[in-house]
Enzyme design. Structure first.
Site, PDB file in Angstrom:
ATOM      1  N   GLY A   1      47.280  53.254  61.859  1.00 47.59           N
ATOM      2  CA  GLY A   1      48.750  54.034  61.209  1.00 47.59           C
ATOM      3  C   GLY A   1      48.913  55.698  61.544  1.00 47.59           C
ATOM      4  N   ASP A   2      49.637  56.243  60.834  1.00 44.17           N
ATOM      5  CA  ASP A   2      50.039  57.792  61.296  1.00 44.17           C
ATOM      6  C   ASP A   2      50.018  57.462  63.176  1.00 44.17           C
ATOM      7  OD1 ASP A   2      48.880  58.344  59.392  1.00 44.17           O
ATOM      8  OD2 ASP A   2      47.083  60.227  60.411  1.00 44.17           O
ATOM      9  N   HIS A   3      49.737  57.592  64.439  1.00 44.36           N
ATOM     10  CA  HIS A   3      49.913  57.944  66.014  1.00 44.36           C
ATOM     11  C   HIS A   3      50.164  56.291  66.637  1.00 44.36           C
ATOM     12  CE1 HIS A   3      50.503  62.005  65.210  1.00 44.36           C
ATOM     13  NE2 HIS A   3      51.061  62.305  66.345  1.00 44.36           N
ATOM     14  N   PHE A   4      50.085  55.026  65.522  1.00 47.56           N
ATOM     15  CA  PHE A   4      49.356  54.161  66.092  1.00 47.56           C
ATOM     16  C   PHE A   4      50.630  53.075  67.012  1.00 47.56           C
ATOM     17  CE2 PHE A   4      51.073  49.961  62.978  1.00 47.56           C
ATOM     18  CZ  PHE A   4      51.745  51.278  62.345  1.00 47.56           C
TER      19      PHE A   4
ATOM     20  N   PHE B   1      54.590  57.218  63.939  1.00 47.60           N
ATOM     21  CA  PHE B   1      55.848  56.485  62.554  1.00 47.60           C
ATOM     22  C   PHE B   1      56.775  57.404  62.092  1.00 47.60           C
ATOM     23  CE2 PHE B   1      52.728  56.597  59.349  1.00 47.60           C
ATOM     24  CZ  PHE B   1      52.956  57.020  58.583  1.00 47.60           C
TER      25      PHE B   1
END
Lengths: 722, 722
Positions: free
Chosen positions: B314-317, B220
Site C-alpha cells: 500500500g501507500d508508496h507501492f 498511489f
C-alpha cells in the site's frame, strides 16, 4: 361538462348494413356529420340521404390477390436479418427463416442474392465476399467459415401476407379467409395497374366523398415469428420499403452503392434509438420524395373525381411522415389517426399542409371492451381527458370513432358520454381553432431525428408502454398539453444554422446515453456542442432528462454536465469523492413532494455548486444549476402524471427565470390547468381528473379566484379588457 | 474454537515505550514472536531481551524534510488535471489549483511547462499548441479560445506534503507537527542520498531485525481538496509516479514521445475501470522494471546488514505490484498488508517471490473502536471469520495487529478473543501450509488487467465499499474462500496464447459494459472473442456477472450473449418482442430462495431457449444456457453472503457439468464450508457465522454425517484411507 350546448358537426361515426336506423339515431345524438363505410360490405344507400359525408377505406397495396399472384415479381419486399450463427470452423448452413413466419414472407431468389444479400462476419465486422458463400431455397452455406465467428445473413424477402392483415387475422382469430398478398405500387406494372384500380374504385363508388387511404405504399416494420407472435415492430421502420427496383434508383440518385447493412443496421433496423447513419438518412429522404410524388398522383385522381383524399397515419405510411417538407406537396385533404394519449393527439393535430385533421378516439367499438362487464365509459373518459389537454393546445379539426356501432348501442351510458364529448369538443373547437394559446416559453427538443419524430420520440409502437421508455415518453406526454410552444430540432438543424437556437427560450434533451435521443457520436462535433453551451451561457434554459447528451467522450458522459451540474457514474469516476448530496428546498419543488421519477436514473451525482433537489437510492434524480447567464435542470425520469406536469412546468419556468409566472394562467392544484387565449380574450379552466376538484385559479398577474369543478369539467371564462 | 491448543509464533504485535510489561504479557497470551516499533519513539531496550523479532517501519520518501527542502527539484511530482473550463470566446484564465489542496501540492514551474503540460480542448479533443497559451504562477491563460469550448490543463505539481501523512494528520486531527515533504528516490541526488540514509538507519538501529518499507518510491494517487477532504483516490494509480527525469527515460525506452494525456486520461487517471491504452501499459511496465531494480538495491543493503526487508502492500507501492514478474527480482523477504476481507487476504497470501507474507488484522487499536461503548470483539470476529475462509484456501504466513496496545488492554474480552484467534491460526497454518486445498475446478477471471489486479478487481480504495461495485466485488470475495483455483488473465494473455484457456474449466467476466473489467473496444478483436467462444463451444464453462463482455459492437451489447442466453436492452432492441420470462426450477437454485442480487442489473432479457432462473422488476438476474458443448450462467450481481457463495458454487459446478459434486466436500448449510486437503488426508469444517450451526457434511462421494458447530467454530477431521 356544465354549460353544454347542443351543436352538430366535426364527428365521424362507423356504420354497418345492419344498423341503418341506429346510425341515423346516433348521428343525431352525437351531432355526427360523417360516416365511415364498413370494410367488405355494401354501403347502405339510405344513409346517403342523410347528407353525411361518406368515408371509404382504400387499400393501395392489398385486397387484390389476383394481381399479386399474376405479378409475383412486384410483390412487396423487405430486408430481414437472420439470427447470429456461430461457426465451429466447419462448413455451416444458416437457415434463413428460422424464427420468422413462413406465412408472412417468402425468400426472394428472383433478384440475384449475390448482389442484394450480405453475409457479415459479426465477430470481425467484415463482409463475406460472394465467392465464400452459396445459397439455396432455404439457407445460405458458408463452406469455410472462421472458427467461432458469428455470421448473419441479410436477405430480401417478399411480404406474401400483408403484416397488418396478418395482425388483424391473428388477434381476432379469423378463420376461413384469404390472406391478402401485398404488391408494390412503386414498381412499373403495379403502378399503372394501381392508378386504373383507383379510378375503377372511384367510378364504382359514387356515394364516397372521402377516400381514406390505408395507407400508401410501404408498411412500417412488422414481423411475426413461426408461432404467429409479433417478433419485431417499429412504427417508423423503413425495412419493408425496399426492392431492387427502388434501390437501383436510390443508387443513381445518391451516387454511391447501396448496402443491405444500410437497412439491416446490425439487426437493429435503424429504429429510432439508433444514431442514424448518413446513408440511412439519404435513403429516407429519397423514399419520401418518391413516395410523395406517387401519392400525389393518387390524390390528384381523387380530386379529379371530386373526392377528398384522406391519409390514415399508420400502417403503410412510410415515406409520408407528415412532418417532413415533402408531405405538403402531396396535396392531401386530411389526415386521420388514432388517439392513444396527448402525444399521439399532437402527432395528428400539429400536422401542416392538409385542410383538416381527425382523431380516432378510444375505445374502438370492439368486443374486447364492449362486452358484459366491460367499462367503455371509463376508457372513453381516460382517453378524452388525456387527449383534451393536447386539444386545448392544438386541436384536431374532427373527432371520430371506429368499430361496430351495434356494440356501442348496447351501452347507453357510453352513448350518452360520447354525446357530451362531441358537444364539448365542438364548443372547444369553435373557441380555440386558429387561436394561439398563451405560451410561457418556446422549447426546442433536440435529438438526432428532429422534426421527423415530433411527438413520437421514444415511441416504439403507437403509444405502447415500454418499461424502458415511459420515464422519457412521459415528458412528451406532459408537453403535449403544457403551456409551451414545442419544436423538435435535429442536430443537423443546429449545425446548419446555429442561430436558429436563438428563437428558443429552452432546450430539452431526453433519453439514455448513446442513443439517437441524446446524440451518441454526434456529440463529438464541437460545433454542435459549443452551440448548445453558448445558448445556455447567453441565458438560455436547459432541461435534461435521463442521460441527456450522454456520450463517453473527453472526460464527460453527459456532454453538458457542467451546465447541468450533474454527471453519470459509469465506474470511471468512482475515484472522485462526491460531497454534494443534501437535498435543498427550491422553487421547482416548493409545492411538490414525493415525486415519481419512474424508472429514474442510477449513478447520477451532483457536481460541486449544483443544487440537489432530490436523491433516490444514492442517485440524484433532480438538480438545478446555473451556468453563466443560463440555468439548467436535471431530471432522472418523468412519467406522465398531473404532479409531474406541474414539476416540469416549475422547472421550465425556473430555467428561463420566470418564477413569478407561476401565479399567472395557472392554479394551485396539479389536476387543474388553465389555458389562455389572449387574442380571443378567453381562457379554459380544465379539471383533468375523474374527481371533483377545487382550485385557486391565477389569471393575469395578480388576479386570482377559487373554483370548484366537477369531475373532468372544462369551464370557459372571459378575460376582461384591461 | 474447541480443541484449542496453546502454541506460539507467527504473530506480530505493536508496542510503545509506555507499555513494556504489558507488551511482554500480551506476547505470552497471544504467543507473539515479533514486535512492531512505534513511529517516532525510542525502542524499549527491555523488549530486545524477549527474543522477539523487531520490525521497524522505514519511510523511503519522507521523514527527511531537511533533504527535501535543500533539493526542491527532486521533490516528488504528480500529474493533475484542472476541472473543465468553458470559454465565452474571450481571453480566459484557468486557475490551476482550484479544488486542490495548496498544502498538498505546488505547481512545478521549474520544468518547462511548454514541454510537460498540455492544454486540451475537451470539446474537440484537440491539443492547444504552445503558442496559443501562456502560464503564470497560478494559472494558464488562453488568449483566443474557441467560444463555448471547454478546456483543461494537465500540469505537473510537486507533492509538498506526503499524501498519506496528510491523510493521517487530517483524520487524527493532529496539531503542532511538521508536514512531511516528499522526495523522489528515483532521481540521482536523492537516490545517492537515500542509500546513505538507509545505511545510517541500519547502523543506528542494530536492534531492528526487519525493515518494514512503507513503502518504496511512488504513492498511489491520493489528492485532497482545499477543505482537506479526499478529492480523488486510486489505490492502483500511477499519476504520482512521474517526473521529467523519469519521463525522459521512458521516452528513450519506449521510442515515442510522452504525452501528459497518457497519465491524465481525460481526468480519469487510468483508474482500473478504464480500458488501458497501450502507452499506459508501456509506462507501467517501464516503471515496474525501474522501481524493482532500485528497490533491489535497498533490499540488498538490508541484507548486507543482516536484516530482513519487508514491504507494506500500500501507500508508496506503485511499481512493486506483487503479481508482476518484476516483483520477484527485488529479493524481498516478506510482504505485509492490511486484511479488510477475504479478497484482501488473498491479495497478500497469493504473492509469490517472497519468503513469507503477513496480514495486519482489524480492528486497529485506535480510539475510534477502543472507546467506551466500542465493540472491538465484534469487529475482530467479522474480520477473522471473513478472512479465515480465504486463509483456508491460501494462508498468510503470519498475522498481526497495529495501533496502540494500551488501548486494547482495556478490553479483556478482546485480548482473550485474539488469543484464541492466534491459536486457531497457528493450528490451521500448521495443517494447511503448503497443502493444496481440494478444488472443484480451475477458473480464469478475464479482464483488461489480468494478473496485475488479482483479487483487487473493482477495488477503488483498499477494501472500501462502493454502491457501484459491491455487487461485482462480492464475486471475488466469494471466490477468495471458495473451493476453486482462480487465476486472473488479461485479454493480452489470451491473444498471446489462446491455448492457455485450455488449462481452465471455467471463464468468468464480471463488471459493467464499456469498462476494463468487461473489455470495451478490446472486444472488437475477433481473435479474442472467437477464442472465448471456442472455449465454451468445446465444453468450457462461463459465468458472466453484470454486463459481461459488454461493448456495443455488431449487433450485440454482451458480445457473448449467444452463449449466455441473455442480452442487455439499451433501447436498440425495444422493437423485438421478448417472450422468455418464466422462472424455471434448476439445479443452480434448487436449495436457494430469495436471492440478493445487490444492485442487480436493469434491462437484461433472455434469448429464446435460455433457462430463466430469476427475474426482478422485469429484468433477468439469473439465467442458465447451453452453447454447443459448453454451459454458461448469467448473474445480474452478487454481493458477498454465505447464500450467494453457495449460489455461485452451484452455478460453477453446473457450468462444468459436475452437478453431482454438490454432495462432495460440502454441506447443506450455506454458513458451513468444508475444505479438504487430500494429500494431507484432512479436512476443515468451518462455521462462518456468529451463531451455532447444524449441518449435514458431505465428504467423499457418498459419505456424509451431521455436525453441530458452535459460533464461528473451525473443526478438523481426518480422511480415512480408502
Amino acid at each position: 361538462m356544465s354549460g353544454r350546448e347542443k351543436t352538430t358537426g366535426r364527428v365521424t361515426i362507423p356504420t354497418d348494413i345492419d344498423v341503418v336506423p341506429e346510425t341515423i339515431e346516433v348521428m343525431k345524438l352525437w351531432g355526427a356529420d360523417a360516416i365511415r363505410d364498413c370494410d367488405g360490405t355494401e354501403f347502405p344507400q339510405q344513409l346517403a340521404r342523410t347528407g353525411a359525408k361518406v368515408y371509404a377505406t382504400y387499400y393501395t397495396t392489398r385486397k387484390d390477390n389476383a394481381w399479386a399472384e399474376r405479378n409475383p415479381d412486384e410483390v412487396q419486399q423487405c430486408y430481414l436479418m437472420t439470427g447470429f450463427h456461430m461457426s465451429a470452423g466447419e462448413e455451416m448452413k444458416i437457415p434463413l427463416l428460422q424464427g420468422i413466419s413462413p406465412e408472412l414472407v417468402q425468400i426472394n431468389l428472383r433478384d440475384d442474392p449475390y448482389r442484394w444479400w450480405e453475409i457479415i462476419d459479426r465477430t470481425s465486422g467484415a463482409i463475406l465476399p460472394p465467392d465464400e458463400w452459396r445459397y439455396d431455397e432455404t439457407s445460405v452455406t458458408i463452406p469455410r467459415p472462421r472458427p467461432y465467428h458469428e455470421y448473419t445473413v441479410s436477405f430480401l424477402a417478399y411480404l406474401i401476407w400483408d403484416p397488418v392483415h396478418m395482425y388483424n387475422a391473428v388477434v381476432n382469430g379469423w378463420e376461413n379467409f384469404e390472406k391478402q398478398r401485398t404488391f408494390d405500387v412503386r414498381q412499373p406494372k403495379t403502378r399503372a395497374h394501381s392508378m386504373r384500380r383507383l379510378r375503377n374504385f372511384l367510378e364504382a363508388n359514387p356515394q364516397v366523398n372521402v377516400v381514406r387511404f390505408t395507407t400508401f405504399f410501404h408498411q412500417f416494420t412488422l414481423v411475426f415469428d413461426e408461432l404467429r407472435r409479433e417478433k419485431y415492430v417499429d412504427w417508423y421502420g423503413y425495412s419493408a420499403s425496399v426492392s431492387p427496383y427502388i434501390l437501383e434508383r436510390f443508387e443513381k440518385e445518391a451516387g454511391y452503392a447501396f448496402r443491405p447493412e444500410y437497412i439491416i443496421d446490425e439487426g437493429y433496423y435503424n429504429n429510432q434509438y439508433r444514431v442514424p447513419r448518413r446513408e440511412y438518412l439519404d435513403f429516407m429522404a429519397f423514399q419520401r420524395r418518391e413516395v410523395a410524388a406517387l401519392a400525389r398522383e393518387m390524390v390528384d385522381i381523387c380530386h379529379e373525381y371530386g373526392k377528398e383524399a384522406m391519409m390514415f397515419l399508420g400502417d403503410h405510411f412510410i415515406g409520408t411522415e407528415p412532418y417532413m417538407e415533402e408531405f405538403s406537396t402531396i396535396g392531401m385533404d386530411a389526415v386521420v389517426g388514432s388517439v392513444g394519449n396527448g402525444s399521439t393527439l399532437r402527432l395528428i393535430s400539429d400536422i401542416q399542409g392538409v385542410r383538416y385533421t381527425e382523431g380516432r378516439f378510444l375505445p374502438y367499438f370492439f368486443p374486447d371492451t364492449f362486452k358484459p362487464g366491460g367499462d367503455p365509459v371509463r376508457e372513453a373518459k381516460e382517453n378524452w381527458l388525456c387527449a383534451r389537454r393536447a386539444i386545448l393546445r392544438s386541436p384536431v379539426d374532427r373527432i371520430g370513432y371506429g368499430g361496430y356501432l351495434k356494440l356501442a348501442l348496447e351501452f347507453p351510458d357510453f352513448v350518452d358520454y360520447v354525446a357530451k364529448v362531441c358537444d364539448e369538443f365542438r364548443t372547444l373547437y369553435d373557441k380555440v381553432k386558429g387561436a394561439k394559446p398563451f405560451c410561457f416559453a418556446k422549447i426546442a427538443v433536440l435529438n438526432c431525428w428532429g422534426k421527423m419524430r415530433s411527438w413520437g420520440c421514444h415511441m416504439v409502437h403507437h403509444a405502447l408502454y415500454q418499461k424502458q421508455n415511459y420515464s422519457y415518453a412521459g415528458v412528451f406526454e406532459i408537453l403535449s398539453g403544457a403551456p409551451y410552444a414545442v419544436d423538435f430540432l435535429s442536430f443537423d438543424d443546429v449545425l446548419e444554422n446555429p442561430d436558429r437556437l436563438s428563437e428558443y427560450d429552452i432546450l430539452m434533451n431526453v433519453g439514455g446515453e448513446e442513443t439517437a435521443h441524446t446524440g451518441g457520436a454526434c456529440l463529438e462535433n464541437a460545433g454542435l456542442v459549443s452551440a448548445l453551451r453558448g445558448f445556455i451561457a447567453r441565458g438560455g434554459g436547459f432541461v435534461g432528462v435521463g442521460q441527456p447528451f450522454g456520450h463517453r467522450w473527453q472526460g464527460h458522459v453527459l456532454q453538458l454536465s457542467q451546465a447541468l451540474g450533474v454527471e453519470y457514474e459509469n465506474g470511471d469516476t468512482l475515484g472522485y469523492d462526491k460531497y454534494n448530496w443534501e437535498e435543498k428546498p427550491h422553487f421547482i419543488t416548493a409545492d411538490i413532494s414525493d415525486i415519481d421519477f419512474g424508472e429514474g436514473m442510477r449513478g447520477i451525482y451532483a457536481l460541486p455548486g449544483a443544487d440537489v433537489l432530490a436523491v433516490r437510492d444514492l442517485s440524484v434524480q433532480l438538480a438545478a444549476n446555473s451556468c453563466e447567464k443560463g440555468r439548467a435542470v436535471y431530471i432522472g425520469g418523468l412519467p406522465y402524471s398531473p404532479q409531474n406536469a406541474r414539476l416540469l412546468h416549475r422547472a421550465l419556468l425556473w430555467t428561463c427565470g420566470r418564477e413569478k409566472d407561476i401565479l399567472t394562467w395557472g392554479t394551485d392544484n396539479p389536476h387543474v390547468d388553465v389555458h389562455a387565449y389572449l387574442d380571443q380574450q378567453i381562457y379554459a379552466i380544465c379539471n383533468n381528473s375523474y374527481l371533483p376538484q377545487s382550485a385557486e385559479v391565477y389569471t393575469r398577474e395578480g388576479a386570482h379566484f377559487n373554483v370548484d369543478l366537477s369531475e373532468g369539467e372544462l369551464r370557459w371564462g372571459e378575460i376582461p379588457a384591461e
